[in-house]
Design a protein around this motif. Structure first.
Motif, PDB file in Angstrom:
ATOM      1  N   PRO A  43      -5.651   2.356   0.640  1.00  0.00           N
ATOM      2  CA  PRO A  43      -5.124   3.728   0.470  1.00  0.00           C
ATOM      3  C   PRO A  43      -4.345   4.249   1.667  1.00  0.00           C
ATOM      4  O   PRO A  43      -3.308   4.892   1.513  1.00  0.00           O
ATOM      5  CB  PRO A  43      -6.381   4.559   0.231  1.00  0.00           C
ATOM      6  N   ARG A  44      -4.805   3.964   2.862  1.00  0.00           N
ATOM      7  CA  ARG A  44      -4.101   4.463   4.057  1.00  0.00           C
ATOM      8  C   ARG A  44      -2.713   3.837   4.173  1.00  0.00           C
ATOM      9  O   ARG A  44      -1.727   4.515   4.442  1.00  0.00           O
ATOM     10  CB  ARG A  44      -4.920   4.179   5.309  1.00  0.00           C
ATOM     11  N   PHE A  45      -2.628   2.521   3.948  1.00  0.00           N
ATOM     12  CA  PHE A  45      -1.338   1.833   4.031  1.00  0.00           C
ATOM     13  C   PHE A  45      -0.390   2.326   2.947  1.00  0.00           C
ATOM     14  O   PHE A  45       0.790   2.559   3.196  1.00  0.00           O
ATOM     15  CB  PHE A  45      -1.542   0.320   3.919  1.00  0.00           C
TER      16      PHE A  45
ATOM     17  N   VAL B 145       0.912   5.883   3.882  1.00  0.00           N
ATOM     18  CA  VAL B 145       1.907   5.867   4.947  1.00  0.00           C
ATOM     19  C   VAL B 145       3.224   5.295   4.440  1.00  0.00           C
ATOM     20  O   VAL B 145       4.306   5.799   4.747  1.00  0.00           O
ATOM     21  CB  VAL B 145       1.381   5.063   6.159  1.00  0.00           C
ATOM     22  N   THR B 146       3.156   4.249   3.640  1.00  0.00           N
ATOM     23  CA  THR B 146       4.366   3.622   3.114  1.00  0.00           C
ATOM     24  C   THR B 146       5.121   4.566   2.193  1.00  0.00           C
ATOM     25  O   THR B 146       6.334   4.754   2.328  1.00  0.00           O
ATOM     26  CB  THR B 146       4.005   2.323   2.369  1.00  0.00           C
ATOM     27  N   PHE B 147       4.422   5.177   1.252  1.00  0.00           N
ATOM     28  CA  PHE B 147       5.094   6.073   0.322  1.00  0.00           C
ATOM     29  C   PHE B 147       5.590   7.333   1.014  1.00  0.00           C
ATOM     30  O   PHE B 147       6.641   7.870   0.661  1.00  0.00           O
ATOM     31  CB  PHE B 147       4.172   6.406  -0.852  1.00  0.00           C
ATOM     32  N   LEU B 148       4.873   7.806   2.012  1.00  0.00           N
ATOM     33  CA  LEU B 148       5.326   8.967   2.771  1.00  0.00           C
ATOM     34  C   LEU B 148       6.618   8.642   3.514  1.00  0.00           C
ATOM     35  O   LEU B 148       7.553   9.443   3.522  1.00  0.00           O
ATOM     36  CB  LEU B 148       4.247   9.413   3.753  1.00  0.00           C
ATOM     37  N   ALA B 149       6.685   7.470   4.120  1.00  0.00           N
ATOM     38  CA  ALA B 149       7.898   7.070   4.838  1.00  0.00           C
ATOM     39  C   ALA B 149       9.077   6.935   3.878  1.00  0.00           C
ATOM     40  O   ALA B 149      10.197   7.362   4.193  1.00  0.00           O
ATOM     41  CB  ALA B 149       7.658   5.756   5.572  1.00  0.00           C
ATOM     42  N   LEU B 150       8.850   6.348   2.722  1.00  0.00           N
ATOM     43  CA  LEU B 150       9.930   6.213   1.748  1.00  0.00           C
ATOM     44  C   LEU B 150      10.408   7.570   1.250  1.00  0.00           C
ATOM     45  O   LEU B 150      11.608   7.813   1.119  1.00  0.00           O
ATOM     46  CB  LEU B 150       9.473   5.354   0.571  1.00  0.00           C
TER      47      LEU B 150
END
Length: 79
Positions: free
Chosen positions: A4-6, A9-14
């Motif tokens: 969930p954390r990864f 962070v990934t979707f937030l960056a995108l």
């Protein structure tokens, strides 16, 4: 699946990078190459200076000094 954390962070960056990418693509399509470079470096400098600085102030100092130095050096080299 993704932890969930990864995933967060990934979707937030995108999601947060999407407006920068679309503005850059629009500037390149219209022939404004310097505008596209300025938009990308301006966004990167804002994130590095303001966001990272705010996190350091709120978090009582830099917890990952190596990562902060690495990211700042990469920004200076590529800009």
């Amino acid at each position: 699946g993704l932890p969930p954390r990864f995933a967060g962070v990934t979707f937030l960056a995108l999601a947060s990078g999407a407006p920068d990418v679309s503005a850059t693509v629009a500037a390149i399509r219209s022939g404004e190459y310097l505008l596209s470079l300025g938009a990308l470096t301006g966004a990167a400098m804002f994130v590095t200076c303001v966001v990272a600085g705010g996190v350091i102030i709120v978090g009582d100092g830099a917890k990952a000094k190596g990562a902060l130095c690495r990211e700042t050096a990469a920004l200076m080299i590529t800009s």
